[in-house]
Motif scaffolding. Structure first.
Motif, PDB file in Angstrom:
ATOM      1  N   ALA A 144      -4.889  -6.040  -6.093  1.00  0.00           N
ATOM      2  CA  ALA A 144      -5.993  -4.854  -6.922  1.00  0.00           C
ATOM      3  C   ALA A 144      -5.710  -3.961  -6.585  1.00  0.00           C
ATOM      4  O   ALA A 144      -6.157  -3.246  -8.109  1.00  0.00           O
ATOM      5  N   ARG A 145      -5.409  -3.300  -6.782  1.00  0.00           N
ATOM      6  CA  ARG A 145      -4.781  -1.698  -7.287  1.00  0.00           C
ATOM      7  C   ARG A 145      -3.915  -1.476  -7.890  1.00  0.00           C
ATOM      8  O   ARG A 145      -3.857  -0.236  -8.598  1.00  0.00           O
ATOM      9  N   ALA A 146      -3.219  -2.790  -8.454  1.00  0.00           N
ATOM     10  CA  ALA A 146      -2.279  -2.202  -8.546  1.00  0.00           C
ATOM     11  C   ALA A 146      -2.797  -3.026 -10.114  1.00  0.00           C
ATOM     12  O   ALA A 146      -2.314  -4.293 -10.562  1.00  0.00           O
ATOM     13  N   ASP A 147      -3.166  -2.359 -11.044  1.00  0.00           N
ATOM     14  CA  ASP A 147      -3.287  -2.716 -12.350  1.00  0.00           C
ATOM     15  C   ASP A 147      -2.584  -2.657 -13.370  1.00  0.00           C
ATOM     16  O   ASP A 147      -3.139  -2.212 -14.840  1.00  0.00           O
ATOM     17  N   GLN A 148      -1.978  -1.592 -13.370  1.00  0.00           N
ATOM     18  CA  GLN A 148      -0.834  -1.009 -13.801  1.00  0.00           C
ATOM     19  C   GLN A 148       0.199  -1.543 -13.659  1.00  0.00           C
ATOM     20  O   GLN A 148       1.052  -1.905 -12.769  1.00  0.00           O
ATOM     21  N   ALA A 149       1.447  -1.425 -15.238  1.00  0.00           N
ATOM     22  CA  ALA A 149       2.567  -3.004 -14.818  1.00  0.00           C
ATOM     23  C   ALA A 149       3.505  -1.685 -14.260  1.00  0.00           C
ATOM     24  O   ALA A 149       4.248  -2.327 -13.729  1.00  0.00           O
ATOM     25  N   ASP A 150       3.588  -0.985 -14.384  1.00  0.00           N
ATOM     26  CA  ASP A 150       4.952   0.252 -13.195  1.00  0.00           C
ATOM     27  C   ASP A 150       3.485   0.056 -12.305  1.00  0.00           C
ATOM     28  O   ASP A 150       5.346  -0.482 -10.980  1.00  0.00           O
ATOM     29  N   ALA A 151       3.231   0.055 -11.862  1.00  0.00           N
ATOM     30  CA  ALA A 151       2.690  -0.411 -10.333  1.00  0.00           C
ATOM     31  C   ALA A 151       2.736  -1.657  -9.992  1.00  0.00           C
ATOM     32  O   ALA A 151       3.560  -1.891  -8.800  1.00  0.00           O
TER      33      ALA A 151
ATOM     34  N   GLU B 278       0.357  -1.018  -0.489  1.00  0.00           N
ATOM     35  CA  GLU B 278      -0.089  -0.004   0.022  1.00  0.00           C
ATOM     36  C   GLU B 278       1.094   1.103   0.114  1.00  0.00           C
ATOM     37  O   GLU B 278      -0.004   2.244  -0.739  1.00  0.00           O
ATOM     38  N   ALA B 279       2.341   1.375   0.586  1.00  0.00           N
ATOM     39  CA  ALA B 279       2.665   2.748   0.614  1.00  0.00           C
ATOM     40  C   ALA B 279       3.268   2.627  -0.751  1.00  0.00           C
ATOM     41  O   ALA B 279       3.896   4.170  -1.224  1.00  0.00           O
ATOM     42  N   ARG B 280       4.135   1.849  -1.280  1.00  0.00           N
ATOM     43  CA  ARG B 280       4.704   1.599  -2.136  1.00  0.00           C
ATOM     44  C   ARG B 280       3.240   2.057  -3.341  1.00  0.00           C
ATOM     45  O   ARG B 280       3.510   3.513  -4.010  1.00  0.00           O
ATOM     46  N   LEU B 281       2.174   1.959  -3.379  1.00  0.00           N
ATOM     47  CA  LEU B 281       1.250   2.402  -4.443  1.00  0.00           C
ATOM     48  C   LEU B 281       1.033   3.717  -3.814  1.00  0.00           C
ATOM     49  O   LEU B 281       0.659   4.270  -5.228  1.00  0.00           O
TER      50      LEU B 281
ATOM     51  N   ALA C 113       1.422 -14.406 -11.809  1.00  0.00           N
ATOM     52  CA  ALA C 113       1.498 -14.343 -10.525  1.00  0.00           C
ATOM     53  C   ALA C 113       0.708 -12.932  -9.374  1.00  0.00           C
ATOM     54  O   ALA C 113       0.254 -13.435  -8.766  1.00  0.00           O
ATOM     55  N   ALA C 114      -0.071 -12.196 -10.304  1.00  0.00           N
ATOM     56  CA  ALA C 114      -0.863 -10.704  -9.417  1.00  0.00           C
ATOM     57  C   ALA C 114      -1.877 -11.897  -9.597  1.00  0.00           C
ATOM     58  O   ALA C 114      -2.683 -11.857  -7.982  1.00  0.00           O
ATOM     59  N   VAL C 115      -2.337 -12.426 -10.275  1.00  0.00           N
ATOM     60  CA  VAL C 115      -3.803 -13.357 -10.201  1.00  0.00           C
ATOM     61  C   VAL C 115      -3.631 -14.307  -9.586  1.00  0.00           C
ATOM     62  O   VAL C 115      -4.746 -14.090  -8.713  1.00  0.00           O
ATOM     63  N   THR C 116      -2.790 -15.129  -9.529  1.00  0.00           N
ATOM     64  CA  THR C 116      -2.825 -15.999  -8.901  1.00  0.00           C
ATOM     65  C   THR C 116      -2.639 -15.646  -7.403  1.00  0.00           C
ATOM     66  O   THR C 116      -3.226 -16.221  -5.986  1.00  0.00           O
ATOM     67  N   LEU C 117      -1.702 -14.868  -6.767  1.00  0.00           N
ATOM     68  CA  LEU C 117      -1.529 -14.176  -5.374  1.00  0.00           C
ATOM     69  C   LEU C 117      -3.132 -13.510  -5.124  1.00  0.00           C
ATOM     70  O   LEU C 117      -3.034 -13.761  -3.950  1.00  0.00           O
TER      71      LEU C 117
END
Length: 883
Positions: free
Chosen positions: A624-631, A195-198, A591-595
């Motif tokens: 789920a908020r990390a929907d962009q490649a950079d994020a 969350e802090a990173r996002l 990986a994000a989907v699997t996680l």
């Protein structure tokens, strides 16, 4: 010819040749300025502040000669978000600084040495090592999954396995013995970091080292590393370690070790603190000098109210300061941290002479005397008193010369010469200037308010002389009762500006019980002798422990190596797998989907506790908020960047082997064993050494057993004793010298006692005030009381001599002398008060106590002395009053 006659003849000669006098003064000023600019330097060697032949000074030099790497170091304190980040930063910084042989004699990152990477587990105590083994055993599923794939992909696989375990009714894996750090807190910490990173914190990262130690969040000390650098000092420069400190900061910046990246680099250690202290002193003196000059000129405008008198006084002040600086360049050459204050002291004291000369001259002009007669009257009237005041002040300053306090003795020498300069300058340059630009008569009429105030004080004191004298006696007794409550602060750390980086950092480090700069050292003939000394010191209740080079070798190695070997068995297979290539963007998305799916299963698993469910839901929502490649890439780095270095260090630590004294890194071993075979013993206190009384107990107990013990506590304790002894000796010499001076010149016991009466009261009140306000005496402000004898007598001398010259006490108090006393004291207070504005606590404390002392002297002189004069008038006053 009398002293008054000689001074009058001198002033008359000056008056007759004003242009010659002014020309010679300008030439001397130019020469003095040239000498000051080209020859005056500043030494930052604090060891030279005390007599180098003192026993504890010789012992300290002997230790540093055997172990030159001790002392004078820069401690580069690196704080990061995680332990792995701090470790990498320390290694990068040490590697970059080590080649700079022009600035550093040595650069050491002990914690990052390959020896400790391999054998670090041997230095844990046995119970801690067993706990770590249990933790890693329970964390083995994590490690087995993450070693071959330290990325979001590996983390997704791990959580998928955990979800399967919970769905099958098994317990969720934990990262501490007995489930001390279960899956729930780990997931919650991961969610917090992601969350802090996002939210824009580019430095956010998960501390895997802390997780493996059973902590969800890192302890600050776990994410701190210290790099030791031995700078090449230039003791002739005002910033001896300045170039090295600049290089450290610039290198850290170039390496990206900045707060934005989650890394803070701070400098402390003896070299940094001394360098920043000198900068603080210089800045404080510059500010104090400017404030002093403005304050003095403002008071002169109020007190003299004559542009020509102000010009003559200020010009004399500037010229006298230049002459004094020139004398300092010739006699001393190199100033120290205390003697740099001579300029401010000179301004505050020299202007007193000028005020008395100017007001006595104006008094004559106001009565109608011509310019020549007014100058002659001023010379005869105040000249003898100025001689007494100059000599008394010089005696007070020079009283430190025979003492062991070399730093203050240097200030005393320069200021003592300055008093002679002030006397000559104020009886030479003002008469020359006033001969060319005579002051107009009539200015004294504007002093009605000041004269009326002084008159009321004097009349009230005379009318209630007995009550005033009795009240003064009661005050003196009460103040004397408070004198024992005054204390001396031995710790030089308290004299430094706490807002400087070096001091703030060391105070932060002192909060860590594992860090202490206050250790005692003993130099032994060899290692066996060191062992015997260590045993003797360790037996003392004031000593927490004493170590030698042999104590650096890990104990219980056989059992520890067995535990490490067991850890290598159950972790070896996991840490021997080949690693996969980092995932690309499509692999990260997968990986994000699997996680996310694994977290949803964890949240709904029947075997999951409420904490794990809540943490899994939170982590899934953040992910789920990390929907962009950079994020998504940022979250991946935040969660897994520390994994490879932590796992690499863990793998290296499983290869530990037997360690002997010869195997230790030379940089560590050489701190305890000298090349010639001599050995150092290091003793730590069982007491709170930041408390002066407990530090004294620690030092006294050890030195009673081992008199040759040295180290920072000894230097603090013995330096304090030396300064106190120097203070007592200087005060006694000043008192004796000034008493003899007054006895020879005044020739009346009555006059000597009257001069000392208000001064004694002021001295007692000064010490009592310091006790009540909690202002400790220290290495800088101990000059106050000896100076009080020299400076405080001035006001009383002027009043007593004026009373002898006038018909009555009332006549003396109605003259210009009391006003000169008042304005002289105010200018001195303004000068010393400016020192109190310094950011350097030691310098500021000197200004505060000097201001208190001079202020109390003024009050006692004007409030008590008139009453004493009325009760004990001179024979001349009695006979004249009776006619």
């Amino acid at each position: 010819m009398t002293v008054a006659g000689l001074i009058a003849a001198w002033v008359e000669g000056v008056r007759r040749r004003p242009w010659l006098v002014v020309s010679v003064a300008l030439v001397l000023t130019a020469v003095s300025l040239w000498l000051a600019v080209t020859r005056i330097g500043v030494s930052t060697d604090t060891s030279a502040m005390l007599d180098p032949d003192l026993p504890f000074q010789r012992q300290d030099r002997a230790l540093k000669a055997a172990f030159p790497q001790l002392g004078g170091e820069l401690a580069v304190v690196i704080d990061a978000r995680t332990g792995a980040q701090a470790e990498a930063a320390a290694a990068d910084l040490a590697t970059a600084l080590a080649p700079r042989a022009d600035l550093f004699a040595a650069v050491e990152d002990l914690a990052g040495d390959p020896f400790f990477r391999r054998n670090g587990l041997l230095f844990l105590d046995l119970d801690t090592l067993y706990d770590l083994s249990d933790t890693l055993a329970e964390a083995q599923p994590f490690l087995g999954a993450l070693w071959p794939d330290p990325s979001l992909r590996g983390l997704a696989g791990l959580m998928d396995t955990a979800a399967d375990a919970l769905a099958g009714g098994d317990a969720a894996p934990s990262l501490a013995p007995g489930g001390g750090l279960a899956l729930g807190p780990v997931l919650d910490r991961m969610a917090t970091v992601a969350e802090a990173r996002l939210e824009g914190d580019a430095a956010a990262r998960l501390d895997w080292q802390a997780l493996m130690r059973g902590r969800a969040t890192p302890d600050p000390s776990d994410a701190r590393r210290i790099v030791l650098a031995k700078p090449t000092l230039d003791l002739e420069a005002l910033s001896p370690a300045g170039a090295a400190m600049t290089a450290v900061r610039a290198t850290a910046q170039d390496l990206g070790l900045t707060p934005d990246a989650g890394v803070t680099v701070r400098l402390t250690g003896a070299a940094a603190m001394e360098t920043e202290e000198l900068k603080s002193v210089q800045t404080g003196m510059d500010v104090a000098g400017a404030i002093t000059f403005v304050a003095v000129v403002s008071l002169l405008i109020i007190g003299l109210r004559s542009p020509r008198l102000i010009l003559a006084t200020v010009a004399t002040l500037v010229v006298g300061l230049c002459w004094t600086a020139g004398l300092a360049a010739v006699t001393v050459g190199t100033l120290n941290m205390i003697s740099v204050a001579f300029a401010v002291l000179f301004i505050g004291l020299s202007v007193d002479f000028g005020i008395h000369v100017a007001l006595r001259y104006r008094e004559g002009r106001d009565r109608g005397a011509d310019n020549a007669a007014a100058l002659a009257e001023a010379a005869r009237g105040v000249g003898p008193a100025l001689v007494l005041c100059a000599v008394a002040a010089a005696i007070a300053f020079l009283s430190f010369l025979p003492t062991d306090y070399r730093g203050l003795a240097q200030l005393g020498l320069i200021s003592g010469m300055g008093m002679g300069v002030a006397f000559v300058a104020n009886l030479t340059l003002p008469p020359a200037i006033l001969a060319l630009l005579p002051a107009r008569p009539g200015g004294g009429g504007r002093d009605g308010a000041a004269r009326a105030l002084v008159g009321r004080i004097e009349a009230g004191a005379r009318a209630r002389a007995r009550a005033v004298a009795l009240g003064a006696l009661v005050l003196a007794v009460g103040a004397a009762a408070l004198v024992p409550a005054a204390r001396f602060d031995f710790d030089p750390l308290n004299l430094r500006d706490p807002d400087t980086e070096s001091v703030a950092t060391v105070l932060d480090l002192l909060d860590d019980p594992q860090v202490t700069p206050y250790t005692l050292d003993v130099l032994a003939a060899d290692l066996d002798a060191a062992e015997a000394l260590a045993d003797r010191m360790a037996a003392l209740p004031e000593v927490a422990g004493a170590i030698t080079a042999r104590d650096l070798v890990p104990a219980e190695q056989e059992e520890k190596l067995f535990v490490i070997g067991d850890m290598a068995l159950f972790l070896g297979a996991s840490l021997a797998q080949d690693t996969r290539a980092p995932p690309d963007v499509p692999a990260l998305r997968a990986a994000a989907v699997t996680l996310g799916e694994a977290l949803a299963r964890l949240a709904g698993a029947p075997g999951a506790d409420s904490e794990t469910r809540a943490a899994a839901d939170r982590f899934a929502a953040v992910l789920a908020r990390a929907d962009q490649a950079d994020a998504l890439a940022g979250v991946d780095r935040a969660l897994t960047a520390d994994l490879p270095p932590v796992l690499d260090r863990l793998r290296d630590s499983l290869t530990a082997g037997p360690v002997t004294l010869a195997d230790l890194p030379a940089s560590l071993r050489d701190r305890y064993l000298a090349p010639d075979g001599r050995a150092r013993v290091e003793a730590r206190s069982a007491l709170d050494v930041r408390d002066p009384d407990q530090l004294a107990r620690f030092v006294d107990a050890v030195r009673a057993e081992v008199p040759e013990a040295t180290g920072s506590p000894v230097l603090i304790r013995e330096s304090g004793r030396t300064v106190l002894r120097a203070f007592a000796e200087a005060a006694a010499l000043a008192l004796l010298g000034i008493t003899v001076l007054l006895a020879v010149t005044l020739r009346r016991v009555r006059d000597v006692l009257l001069v000392y009466a208000p001064l004694t009261l002021a001295a007692l009140l000064t010490v009592a005030t310091a006790a009540v306000l909690g202002l400790p005496f220290n290495f800088a402000n101990v000059i106050v009381l000896p100076l009080l004898f020299g400076l405080g007598v001035a006001s009383a001398i002027h009043l007593v001599k004026r009373e002898r010259d006038e018909t009555t006490v009332a006549d003396a108090m109605a003259s210009s002398t009391p006003r000169a006393v008042v304005f002289s004291a105010l200018t001195t207070i303004g000068s010393f008060g400016s020192i109190a504005a310094s950011s350097h606590p030691g310098t500021a404390s000197m200004g505060v106590l000097l201001t208190i002392a001079i202020g109390l002297t003024l009050v006692c002189t004007l409030g008590v002395l008139p009453a004493l004069l009325a009760l004990w008038p001179s024979r001349k006053g009695i006979s004249k009053a009776g006619r």
